[in-house]
Design a protein around this motif. Structure first.
Motif, mmCIF file in Angstrom:
data_model
loop_
_atom_site.group_PDB
_atom_site.id
_atom_site.type_symbol
_atom_site.label_atom_id
_atom_site.label_comp_id
_atom_site.label_asym_id
_atom_site.label_seq_id
_atom_site.Cartn_x
_atom_site.Cartn_y
_atom_site.Cartn_z
ATOM 1 N N ASN A 123 -8.042 3.389 1.180
ATOM 2 C CA ASN A 123 -6.824 2.976 1.775
ATOM 3 C C ASN A 123 -6.625 1.406 1.091
ATOM 4 O O ASN A 123 -5.969 0.677 1.798
ATOM 5 N N GLY A 124 -6.954 1.400 -0.259
ATOM 6 C CA GLY A 124 -6.688 0.103 -0.949
ATOM 7 C C GLY A 124 -7.855 -0.865 -0.567
ATOM 8 O O GLY A 124 -7.697 -2.081 -1.333
ATOM 9 N N LYS A 145 8.459 -10.041 -3.115
ATOM 10 C CA LYS A 145 7.304 -9.151 -2.726
ATOM 11 C C LYS A 145 6.193 -10.274 -2.222
ATOM 12 O O LYS A 145 5.687 -9.814 -1.156
ATOM 13 N N ARG A 183 6.495 -5.609 2.212
ATOM 14 C CA ARG A 183 7.511 -5.876 1.256
ATOM 15 C C ARG A 183 7.673 -5.141 0.090
ATOM 16 O O ARG A 183 8.150 -5.419 -0.884
ATOM 17 N N GLU A 195 -6.621 -7.309 6.376
ATOM 18 C CA GLU A 195 -5.832 -6.379 6.887
ATOM 19 C C GLU A 195 -4.351 -6.716 7.298
ATOM 20 O O GLU A 195 -3.342 -6.164 6.959
ATOM 21 N N ARG A 197 2.589 -4.891 2.270
ATOM 22 C CA ARG A 197 2.833 -3.347 2.098
ATOM 23 C C ARG A 197 4.385 -3.451 2.777
ATOM 24 O O ARG A 197 5.249 -2.718 2.192
ATOM 25 N N VAL A 230 4.878 -3.868 -1.722
ATOM 26 C CA VAL A 230 3.758 -3.990 -2.624
ATOM 27 C C VAL A 230 2.899 -3.084 -2.213
ATOM 28 O O VAL A 230 2.415 -2.300 -1.378
ATOM 29 N N VAL A 231 2.242 -1.953 -3.510
ATOM 30 C CA VAL A 231 1.498 -0.904 -3.490
ATOM 31 C C VAL A 231 0.082 -1.475 -3.989
ATOM 32 O O VAL A 231 -0.194 -2.036 -4.974
ATOM 33 N N PHE A 232 -0.921 -0.968 -3.116
ATOM 34 C CA PHE A 232 -2.285 -1.458 -3.454
ATOM 35 C C PHE A 232 -3.055 -0.361 -4.195
ATOM 36 O O PHE A 232 -2.743 0.923 -3.973
ATOM 37 N N MET A 289 -2.401 -7.499 3.928
ATOM 38 C CA MET A 289 -1.925 -6.238 3.429
ATOM 39 C C MET A 289 -1.003 -5.410 3.942
ATOM 40 O O MET A 289 0.094 -4.972 3.281
ATOM 41 N N GLU A 290 -0.863 -5.488 5.434
ATOM 42 C CA GLU A 290 0.251 -5.072 6.249
ATOM 43 C C GLU A 290 1.553 -5.883 5.840
ATOM 44 O O GLU A 290 2.605 -5.054 5.602
ATOM 45 N N PHE A 333 -3.499 -4.968 -6.400
ATOM 46 C CA PHE A 333 -2.228 -4.456 -6.964
ATOM 47 C C PHE A 333 -1.706 -5.210 -8.100
ATOM 48 O O PHE A 333 -2.330 -6.180 -8.700
#
Length: 125
Positions: A98-99, A26, A82, A73, A80, A84-86, A76-77, A111
């Motif tokens: 949006n996290g 991740k 990979r 950003e 995500r 990963v959930v924020f 995070m992209e 996360f």
């Protein structure tokens, strides 16, 4: 004395192998050393963190470790992508959309790792 000493974050893991998989798959990190049943990871600017096995993992309700980034950003992209959930928060002093939380410090996102530890990435204003 301590102000000139390097620091190292220390994180608990109930399952060290599951944690190793999470940090590799991740976050794209590989341990630089294995010390008995602990994993040492080296990051930027001489920083590092250790993950050790204990049944106490996942009990903290606060941010335990964070990374500073120059592009929240983008990171995070990638994370995500990979898997990963924020987290989203809405309580006094911290609200995310949006996290992402934005305040005078800058922007931050949180996360959980595979062991329930709360991790953060942040970009200063």
């Amino acid at each position: 004395m301590l102000k000139d000493s390097a620091i190292m974050a220390v994180l608990p893991a109930k399952d060290i192998n599951r944690a190793k998989d999470f940090y590799r798959d991740k976050l794209g990190l590989e341990p630089s050393e294995t010390i008995e049943e602990s994993l040492l990871y080296r990051c930027g600017k001489g920083t590092s963190f250790l993950i050790y096995q204990t049944d106490n993992a996942g009990t903290a309700k606060n941010t335990q470790m964070g990374w500073e980034t120059d592009n929240l950003e983008r990171d995070m992209e990638e994370l995500r992508g990979r898997g990963v959930v924020f987290e989203d928060y809405d309580f006094p002093g911290l609200k995310t959309e949006n996290g992402v939380s934005t305040d005078s410090f800058g922007k931050g996102a949180w996360f959980l790792d595979s062991e329930g530890n709360i991790l953060n990435i942040a970009q200063r204003a």
